[in-house]
Design a protein around this motif. Structure first.
Motif, PDB file in Angstrom:
ATOM      1  N   GLU A  79       0.835  -1.202   0.000  1.00 50.10           N
ATOM      2  CA  GLU A  79       0.000   0.000   0.000  1.00 50.10           C
ATOM      3  C   GLU A  79       0.869   1.251   0.000  1.00 50.10           C
ATOM      4  O   GLU A  79       0.620   2.199  -0.757  1.00 50.10           O
ATOM      5  CB  GLU A  79      -0.910  -0.008   1.230  1.00 50.10           C
ATOM      6  N   ASP A  80       1.892   1.246   0.818  1.00 52.25           N
ATOM      7  CA  ASP A  80       2.770   2.410   0.908  1.00 52.25           C
ATOM      8  C   ASP A  80       3.561   2.606  -0.384  1.00 52.25           C
ATOM      9  O   ASP A  80       3.764   3.736  -0.823  1.00 52.25           O
ATOM     10  CB  ASP A  80       3.736   2.231   2.086  1.00 52.25           C
ATOM     11  N   LEU A  81       3.991   1.495  -1.006  1.00 51.61           N
ATOM     12  CA  LEU A  81       4.852   1.596  -2.184  1.00 51.61           C
ATOM     13  C   LEU A  81       4.059   1.753  -3.473  1.00 51.61           C
ATOM     14  O   LEU A  81       4.371   2.621  -4.308  1.00 51.61           O
ATOM     15  CB  LEU A  81       5.738   0.348  -2.263  1.00 51.61           C
ATOM     16  N   TYR A  82       3.030   0.916  -3.649  1.00 49.23           N
ATOM     17  CA  TYR A  82       2.335   0.844  -4.941  1.00 49.23           C
ATOM     18  C   TYR A  82       0.854   1.204  -4.895  1.00 49.23           C
ATOM     19  O   TYR A  82       0.188   1.174  -5.930  1.00 49.23           O
ATOM     20  CB  TYR A  82       2.476  -0.558  -5.514  1.00 49.23           C
ATOM     21  N   GLY A  83       0.320   1.498  -3.729  1.00 50.21           N
ATOM     22  CA  GLY A  83      -1.068   1.941  -3.672  1.00 50.21           C
ATOM     23  C   GLY A  83      -2.103   0.841  -3.784  1.00 50.21           C
ATOM     24  O   GLY A  83      -3.208   1.074  -4.271  1.00 50.21           O
ATOM     25  N   PHE A  84      -1.774  -0.377  -3.360  1.00 52.04           N
ATOM     26  CA  PHE A  84      -2.784  -1.445  -3.310  1.00 52.04           C
ATOM     27  C   PHE A  84      -2.549  -2.320  -2.085  1.00 52.04           C
ATOM     28  O   PHE A  84      -1.423  -2.428  -1.585  1.00 52.04           O
ATOM     29  CB  PHE A  84      -2.757  -2.301  -4.582  1.00 52.04           C
ATOM     30  N   ALA A  85      -3.614  -2.924  -1.605  1.00 50.96           N
ATOM     31  CA  ALA A  85      -3.548  -3.851  -0.476  1.00 50.96           C
ATOM     32  C   ALA A  85      -4.431  -5.048  -0.802  1.00 50.96           C
ATOM     33  O   ALA A  85      -5.642  -4.907  -0.973  1.00 50.96           O
ATOM     34  CB  ALA A  85      -4.019  -3.171   0.810  1.00 50.96           C
ATOM     35  N   VAL A  86      -3.822  -6.219  -0.916  1.00 48.82           N
ATOM     36  CA  VAL A  86      -4.537  -7.441  -1.289  1.00 48.82           C
ATOM     37  C   VAL A  86      -4.873  -8.255  -0.042  1.00 48.82           C
ATOM     38  O   VAL A  86      -3.991  -8.561   0.757  1.00 48.82           O
ATOM     39  CB  VAL A  86      -3.677  -8.300  -2.246  1.00 48.82           C
ATOM     40  N   TYR A  87      -6.152  -8.586   0.107  1.00 47.59           N
ATOM     41  CA  TYR A  87      -6.583  -9.410   1.227  1.00 47.59           C
ATOM     42  C   TYR A  87      -7.326 -10.670   0.779  1.00 47.59           C
ATOM     43  O   TYR A  87      -7.604 -11.551   1.585  1.00 47.59           O
ATOM     44  CB  TYR A  87      -7.504  -8.600   2.159  1.00 47.59           C
ATOM     45  N   HIS A  88      -7.660 -10.749  -0.521  1.00 52.88           N
ATOM     46  CA  HIS A  88      -8.497 -11.856  -0.971  1.00 52.88           C
ATOM     47  C   HIS A  88      -7.707 -13.125  -1.287  1.00 52.88           C
ATOM     48  O   HIS A  88      -8.281 -14.201  -1.369  1.00 52.88           O
ATOM     49  CB  HIS A  88      -9.294 -11.440  -2.216  1.00 52.88           C
ATOM     50  N   VAL A  89      -6.370 -13.014  -1.473  1.00 51.70           N
ATOM     51  CA  VAL A  89      -5.570 -14.191  -1.813  1.00 51.70           C
ATOM     52  C   VAL A  89      -5.159 -14.896  -0.522  1.00 51.70           C
ATOM     53  O   VAL A  89      -4.447 -14.310   0.300  1.00 51.70           O
ATOM     54  CB  VAL A  89      -4.319 -13.798  -2.632  1.00 51.70           C
ATOM     55  N   PRO A  90      -5.569 -16.138  -0.310  1.00 54.59           N
ATOM     56  CA  PRO A  90      -5.247 -16.833   0.945  1.00 54.59           C
ATOM     57  C   PRO A  90      -3.793 -17.300   0.969  1.00 54.59           C
ATOM     58  O   PRO A  90      -3.181 -17.547  -0.070  1.00 54.59           O
ATOM     59  CB  PRO A  90      -6.204 -18.025   0.942  1.00 54.59           C
ATOM     60  N   GLY A  91      -3.246 -17.402   2.164  1.00 55.64           N
ATOM     61  CA  GLY A  91      -1.880 -17.887   2.337  1.00 55.64           C
ATOM     62  C   GLY A  91      -1.830 -19.018   3.336  1.00 55.64           C
ATOM     63  O   GLY A  91      -2.618 -19.069   4.290  1.00 55.64           O
ATOM     64  N   PHE A  92      -0.886 -19.948   3.133  1.00 57.43           N
ATOM     65  CA  PHE A  92      -0.779 -21.125   3.992  1.00 57.43           C
ATOM     66  C   PHE A  92       0.682 -21.455   4.249  1.00 57.43           C
ATOM     67  O   PHE A  92       1.553 -21.215   3.404  1.00 57.43           O
ATOM     68  CB  PHE A  92      -1.465 -22.331   3.345  1.00 57.43           C
ATOM     69  N   TYR A  93       0.938 -22.044   5.435  1.00 57.42           N
ATOM     70  CA  TYR A  93       2.247 -22.608   5.721  1.00 57.42           C
ATOM     71  C   TYR A  93       2.289 -24.016   5.148  1.00 57.42           C
ATOM     72  O   TYR A  93       1.378 -24.821   5.373  1.00 57.42           O
ATOM     73  CB  TYR A  93       2.501 -22.646   7.226  1.00 57.42           C
TER      74      TYR A  93
END
Length: 304
Positions: A79-93
């Motif tokens: 968000e600070d660098l490129y002006g977007f914040a992604v929350y819809h892509v899930p992440g897993f260990y």
């Protein structure tokens, strides 16, 4: 285009959904709806408590999911660098056996509008692995998840690596932009010991020096290509800064290489951006979000 449609496009852009070249607003919103449906199905399967297969390669479950707090840390970087914040892509260990140096990756299928982040399980308890921080890896992959729709590999790694706190990684990250680059770098190096053994044990006059030269040629090519790409971006960045654009990196991130060349050579960026916005939906969003409210203000100060 109505103001309501443009407002929706801006909201989507801020959430990490970029408009592809030549895409209409109708096609874009249809693609976003398809993406939402795919993720809704995936989340429903996860809520059932079962392990879910991802592209027939890995199995994930809700108990190995990356926490929202960590995703937020990575989103703050982008968000600070490129002006977007992604929350819809899930992440897993990832708990299965993996490579010794592997830290994480993004796997996805553009045709299915679906992707997931995978991190080494060691990051579940540790903030760092080797010389990498988990939020750095996630921010890097977030950039890939957003920009891959532009189908433009030349600067893909450049922008992803700019999220790194390491100056060396930011500089060299774009050297390797495809699998063939890794092979072109490693294969001659792997042949060097064989060439030296042949010279030492079988053919004393064998010209092993040829393999040393070959091993140097491709790294030098990678550095040369990386230097050209960096010059392309840096030249465009100077034009944006001189035009008074406040979020230069956000504009660069959303631009194609030929557009960066045009920006770097134009004498009036504000006029260039207005002209692009008249015929290009992606540039309408760029102009509204990052240019309209910064460039005109600078122009007014100059007139005074």
């Amino acid at each position: 285009m109505t103001g309501d449609v443009l407002d929706k496009l801006i909201i989507c852009d801020a959430a990490g959904f970029l408009i592809t070249e030549g895409e209409s607003a109708e096609d874009f919103f249809r693609r976003i709806d398809d993406t939402a449906a795919v993720y809704d199905t995936f989340e429903s399967e996860l809520r059932g408590g079962n392990k879910v297969k991802v592209f027939d390669l890995f199995e994930v479950s809700s108990d190995c999911r990356i926490s929202p707090e960590l995703t937020l840390e990575a989103a703050d970087i982008t968000e600070d660098l490129y002006g977007f914040a992604v929350y819809h892509v899930p992440g897993f260990y990832l708990t299965r056996q993996i490579g010794l140096l592997w830290g994480g990756c993004l796997i996805g299928d553009p045709e299915q509008n679906f992707a997931v982040f995978l991190l080494r399980n060691a990051f579940r308890e540790k903030r760092r692995f080797l010389n990498y921080r988990r939020e750095e890896l996630l921010a890097h992959e977030l950039c890939h998840s957003v920009r891959h729709v532009m189908n433009e590999p030349r600067l893909e790694e450049y922008f992803a690596y700019q999220t790194s706190p390491s100056p060396l990684r930011r500089y060299l990250g774009n050297c390797f932009i495809s699998d063939k680059d890794a092979w072109g770098f490693l294969l001659p190096v792997m042949l060097l010991p064989i060439a030296e053994l042949v010279r030492a044990l079988l053919v004393p006059g064998f010209p092993s020096w040829i393999f040393w030269i070959t091993a140097l040629i491709y790294p030098l090519f990678l550095l040369w290509r990386n230097s050209r790409s960096r010059k392309l971006v840096n030249t465009a960045r100077k034009v944006l800064k001189s035009a008074g654009v406040a979020k230069c990196e956000a504009v660069l991130f959303r631009s194609l290489p030929h557009e960066l060349e045009e920006i770097g050579s134009c004498s009036d960026f504000e006029q260039y951006a207005r002209d692009k916005a008249e015929s290009n939906l992606r540039w309408q969003v760029i102009y509204e979000r990052f240019i309209r409210q910064s460039v005109p203000e600078k122009s007014e100060e100059t007139d005074l």
